[in-house]
Design a protein around this motif. Sequence first.
Motif, PDB file in Angstrom:
ATOM      1  N   SER A  53       0.814  -1.210   0.000  1.00 32.22           N
ATOM      2  CA  SER A  53       0.000   0.000   0.000  1.00 32.22           C
ATOM      3  C   SER A  53       0.852   1.267   0.000  1.00 32.22           C
ATOM      4  O   SER A  53       0.494   2.259  -0.630  1.00 32.22           O
ATOM      5  N   LEU A  54       1.990   1.238   0.674  1.00 26.35           N
ATOM      6  CA  LEU A  54       2.867   2.409   0.680  1.00 26.35           C
ATOM      7  C   LEU A  54       3.402   2.709  -0.718  1.00 26.35           C
ATOM      8  O   LEU A  54       3.413   3.864  -1.154  1.00 26.35           O
ATOM      9  N   ALA A  55       3.801   1.682  -1.437  1.00 26.36           N
ATOM     10  CA  ALA A  55       4.278   1.866  -2.818  1.00 26.36           C
ATOM     11  C   ALA A  55       3.154   2.404  -3.705  1.00 26.36           C
ATOM     12  O   ALA A  55       3.394   3.235  -4.579  1.00 26.36           O
ATOM     13  N   MET A  56       1.936   1.962  -3.452  1.00 26.55           N
ATOM     14  CA  MET A  56       0.812   2.426  -4.260  1.00 26.55           C
ATOM     15  C   MET A  56       0.480   3.881  -3.964  1.00 26.55           C
ATOM     16  O   MET A  56       0.131   4.643  -4.870  1.00 26.55           O
ATOM     17  N   LEU A  57       0.606   4.296  -2.710  1.00 19.14           N
ATOM     18  CA  LEU A  57       0.360   5.696  -2.372  1.00 19.14           C
ATOM     19  C   LEU A  57       1.430   6.595  -2.990  1.00 19.14           C
ATOM     20  O   LEU A  57       1.128   7.691  -3.473  1.00 19.14           O
ATOM     21  N   GLU A  58       2.660   6.129  -3.012  1.00 21.29           N
ATOM     22  CA  GLU A  58       3.738   6.873  -3.668  1.00 21.29           C
ATOM     23  C   GLU A  58       3.471   6.951  -5.173  1.00 21.29           C
ATOM     24  O   GLU A  58       3.684   7.980  -5.805  1.00 21.29           O
ATOM     25  N   THR A  59       2.999   5.872  -5.746  1.00 16.86           N
ATOM     26  CA  THR A  59       2.649   5.841  -7.167  1.00 16.86           C
ATOM     27  C   THR A  59       1.557   6.860  -7.463  1.00 16.86           C
ATOM     28  O   THR A  59       1.628   7.611  -8.437  1.00 16.86           O
ATOM     29  N   ALA A  60       0.543   6.909  -6.611  1.00 18.73           N
ATOM     30  CA  ALA A  60      -0.558   7.861  -6.795  1.00 18.73           C
ATOM     31  C   ALA A  60      -0.057   9.293  -6.700  1.00 18.73           C
ATOM     32  O   ALA A  60      -0.499  10.168  -7.458  1.00 18.73           O
ATOM     33  N   ALA A  61       0.882   9.541  -5.796  1.00 21.05           N
ATOM     34  CA  ALA A  61       1.451  10.891  -5.666  1.00 21.05           C
ATOM     35  C   ALA A  61       2.201  11.280  -6.929  1.00 21.05           C
ATOM     36  O   ALA A  61       2.104  12.417  -7.406  1.00 21.05           O
ATOM     37  N   ARG A  62       2.926  10.347  -7.501  1.00 26.36           N
ATOM     38  CA  ARG A  62       3.662  10.618  -8.739  1.00 26.36           C
ATOM     39  C   ARG A  62       2.700  10.850  -9.888  1.00 26.36           C
ATOM     40  O   ARG A  62       2.906  11.740 -10.714  1.00 26.36           O
ATOM     41  N   ILE A  63       1.632  10.074  -9.954  1.00 26.35           N
ATOM     42  CA  ILE A  63       0.621  10.267 -11.000  1.00 26.35           C
ATOM     43  C   ILE A  63      -0.012  11.646 -10.858  1.00 26.35           C
ATOM     44  O   ILE A  63      -0.263  12.332 -11.844  1.00 26.35           O
ATOM     45  N   GLN A  64      -0.243  12.071  -9.628  1.00 25.35           N
ATOM     46  CA  GLN A  64      -0.806  13.402  -9.398  1.00 25.35           C
ATOM     47  C   GLN A  64       0.121  14.484  -9.926  1.00 25.35           C
ATOM     48  O   GLN A  64      -0.324  15.438 -10.567  1.00 25.35           O
ATOM     49  N   ILE A  65       1.409  14.331  -9.698  1.00 31.04           N
ATOM     50  CA  ILE A  65       2.383  15.318 -10.173  1.00 31.04           C
ATOM     51  C   ILE A  65       2.408  15.360 -11.701  1.00 31.04           C
ATOM     52  O   ILE A  65       2.382  16.424 -12.311  1.00 31.04           O
ATOM     53  N   VAL A  66       2.442  14.196 -12.317  1.00 34.27           N
ATOM     54  CA  VAL A  66       2.583  14.113 -13.774  1.00 34.27           C
ATOM     55  C   VAL A  66       1.289  14.448 -14.507  1.00 34.27           C
ATOM     56  O   VAL A  66       1.298  15.158 -15.511  1.00 34.27           O
ATOM     57  N   HIS A  67       0.166  13.935 -14.003  1.00 33.10           N
ATOM     58  CA  HIS A  67      -1.108  14.061 -14.723  1.00 33.10           C
ATOM     59  C   HIS A  67      -2.101  15.011 -14.071  1.00 33.10           C
ATOM     60  O   HIS A  67      -3.138  15.309 -14.658  1.00 33.10           O
ATOM     61  N   GLY A  68      -1.821  15.437 -12.851  1.00 34.38           N
ATOM     62  CA  GLY A  68      -2.739  16.335 -12.174  1.00 34.38           C
ATOM     63  C   GLY A  68      -3.996  15.653 -11.668  1.00 34.38           C
ATOM     64  O   GLY A  68      -4.988  16.304 -11.360  1.00 34.38           O
ATOM     65  N   VAL A  69      -3.963  14.337 -11.560  1.00 38.11           N
ATOM     66  CA  VAL A  69      -5.115  13.560 -11.104  1.00 38.11           C
ATOM     67  C   VAL A  69      -4.955  13.270  -9.620  1.00 38.11           C
ATOM     68  O   VAL A  69      -3.948  12.716  -9.193  1.00 38.11           O
ATOM     69  N   VAL A  70      -5.952  13.649  -8.846  1.00 41.19           N
ATOM     70  CA  VAL A  70      -5.945  13.379  -7.415  1.00 41.19           C
ATOM     71  C   VAL A  70      -6.914  12.237  -7.145  1.00 41.19           C
ATOM     72  O   VAL A  70      -8.105  12.350  -7.407  1.00 41.19           O
ATOM     73  N   LEU A  71      -6.372  11.147  -6.637  1.00 40.55           N
ATOM     74  CA  LEU A  71      -7.189   9.996  -6.265  1.00 40.55           C
ATOM     75  C   LEU A  71      -7.133   9.838  -4.750  1.00 40.55           C
ATOM     76  O   LEU A  71      -6.059   9.946  -4.155  1.00 40.55           O
TER      77      LEU A  71
END
Length: 87
Positions: A42-60
């Motif tokens: 889950s920690l790796a997935m939260l880091e992944t989501a943070a990176r996606i937010q930076i790159v794509h501007g998507v907040v999940l």
Amino acid sequence: MSELTLTELTTILRECAGQDENTDLSGADILDKEFKDLGYDSLAMLETAARIQIVHGVVLADDVVVEAATPRELIRLVNQSLGDARP
């Protein structure tokens, strides 16, 4: 903003988990493998989501990210959010 692809997701996953390019995330056959079976917690997935937010501007929401069990599900959620954000 362009859609999230499997290739981009695997790059982000490797970067967030500190894995090298020799980690087997190649091929479409990983689309339906669970993240836990691919070695992502889950920690790796939260880091992944943070990176996606930076790159794509998507907040999940964190719970949504953790509940996305497979790459296919996560890609769908991100791309759906991108589509919802388009005018």
